[in-house]
Design an enzyme around this catalytic site. Structure first.
Site, mmCIF file in Angstrom:
data_model
loop_
_atom_site.group_PDB
_atom_site.id
_atom_site.type_symbol
_atom_site.label_atom_id
_atom_site.label_comp_id
_atom_site.label_asym_id
_atom_site.label_seq_id
_atom_site.Cartn_x
_atom_site.Cartn_y
_atom_site.Cartn_z
ATOM 1 N N LYS A 170 -89.705 36.572 16.777
ATOM 2 C CA LYS A 170 -90.900 35.919 16.076
ATOM 3 C C LYS A 170 -90.158 35.521 14.770
ATOM 4 O O LYS A 170 -90.939 35.654 13.729
ATOM 5 C CB LYS A 170 -92.158 36.557 16.091
ATOM 6 N N ASP A 203 -94.106 34.694 21.953
ATOM 7 C CA ASP A 203 -95.339 34.201 22.456
ATOM 8 C C ASP A 203 -94.789 33.028 23.616
ATOM 9 O O ASP A 203 -95.418 32.975 24.908
ATOM 10 C CB ASP A 203 -96.236 33.422 21.439
ATOM 11 N N ASP A 227 -92.499 46.786 24.020
ATOM 12 C CA ASP A 227 -93.601 47.533 24.619
ATOM 13 C C ASP A 227 -94.462 46.704 25.327
ATOM 14 O O ASP A 227 -94.996 46.881 26.761
ATOM 15 C CB ASP A 227 -94.570 48.360 23.537
ATOM 16 N N ASP A 231 -94.638 45.665 29.826
ATOM 17 C CA ASP A 231 -95.803 45.629 30.543
ATOM 18 C C ASP A 231 -96.052 44.448 31.359
ATOM 19 O O ASP A 231 -96.446 44.600 32.357
ATOM 20 C CB ASP A 231 -96.939 46.031 29.725
#
Ligand code: ATP
Length: 331
Positions: A170, A203, A227, A231
């Site tokens: 980011k 994003d 993390d 997932d």
């Protein structure tokens, strides 16, 4: 025979550990096991979540197969996972998400490996209460930690014959911290002209992962994005029950499922042990025991293909032990 350390944790930990050890035995994996109870029961009886003998065993054997451990909330404990990663400098968290033809998802052709930096970023746990209504959290990104995880991602790409490494960041907002991670990525990428390199904002990666995950190969990123994004990749292939991981340092290696202790289904004999079993396969491969790992992977593929032995998270009705026994029968 190579000796390894095994931690039986909390929640579904003991059930999936039992299944995996029996399968390793049936596959004739040339291993000896030092098995320790760790976690809440151990804490209540002996006052430590991880007994000293368990640490000593991992220090000696250098390889740990670890089932999920619950970190007690509100008792001032630091996460045990974070503690283990720091204590043994297990800086590279590698999470391969690969579609299995027997598990129906909208994406039959995902094959993504996430390289998550494991030791810094917001996980350093430095939070400061400025006043009653304000908290500051510290994000740490260093050249040393970024260099080693990014280098490992490129080395892995080369060793495994993979095509592309994508840096996830980011840096448009976090210009200095993620900016440093990205600039190191670009420096290192130049040393690997045989591997494609690109970078994406985190994003945008999340959106692209759920629309067209096939475009991704290897992803490398700081701790927190790793993390969350990994997932997400587990969801693409059928859920947390299918995502294994390795946590590698220079001297020690720890293998575990990405999921937690799932207390909601503990003790019901319905947990899916596959993520933990594939973690054990990654451990066997790390130890050079390719044949035993391949035998187990083949047996799992066969059992998943015959739908009657799938666990409930994959839409089946089999228990953990029925699934385990079906794999053992194939072995
Ligand atoms: P943590 O904070 O340790 O990651 P968590 O409570 O956020 O833990 P998990 O324990 O990883 O989350 O799991 C979330 C849910 O996914 C569980 O409550 C459970 O229903 C399901 N789940 C996780 N692992 C498995 C598994 N191996 N088999 C079946 N279901 C699972």
């Amino acid at each position: 025979m190579k000796k390894i350390t095994v931690f039986k944790g909390d929640g579904i930990g003991p059930e999936i550990t039992d299944a995996v050890l029996k399968i390793l035995e049936a596959a004739k994996a040339p291993l000896e096991y030092e098995v320790f109870r760790v976690g809440l029961d151990e804490y209540e009886e002996n006052g430590a979540l991880i007994p000293e003998a368990a640490f000593a065993s991992f220090e000696a054997n250098k390889v740990l197969l670890k089932s999920p451990i619950t970190t007690p909330i509100g008792k001032g404990f630091r996460s045990l996972n974070v503690t283990l990663r720091e204590k043994y400098d297990l800086y590279a968290n590698i999470r391969p998400a690969k579609s299995n033809t027997a598990v129906v998802t909208p994406f039959p052709d995902v094959d993504i490996v996430t390289f998550r930096e494991n030791t810094e970023d917001l996980y350093v746990g430095v939070e400061e209460q400025i006043d009653a209504d304000t908290v500051h959290a510290t994000k740490i990104i260093t050249r040393r930690a970024s260099t080693r995880i990014i280098t490992d991602a490129f080395e892995y790409a080369r060793a495994q014959g993979r095509k592309k490494v994508t840096c996830v960041h980011k840096a448009n907002i976090l210009k200095k911290s993620d900016g440093l991670f990205l600039s190191i990525f670009k420096e290192i990428a130049e040393k690997y002209p045989d591997i494609q390199a690109d970078d994406r904002i985190v994003d945008a990666v999340c959106m692209q992962l759920v629309m067209k995950p096939q475009q991704f190969d290897i992803l490398v990123m700081p701790n927190l994005y790793g993390d969350i994004v990994s997932d997400l990749t587990s969801g693409l292939i059928g859920g947390l029950g299918l995502l294994p991981s390795s946590n590698l340092g220079r001297d020690h290696a720890m293998f575990e499922a990405v999921h937690g202790s799932a207390p909601d289904i503990a003790g019901k004999n319905i947990a899916n042990p596959t993520a933990f079993l594939w973690s054990a396969c990654m451990m066997l491969e790390y130890l050079g025991e390719m044949e035993a790992a391949a035998r187990i992977r083949r047996a799992v593929d066969q059992v998943l293909a015959e739908s009657e032995h799938k666990t409930p998270d994959l839409g089946g009705r089999a228990t953990t032990t029925e699934y385990r026994d079906a794999i053992i029968a194939h072995l």
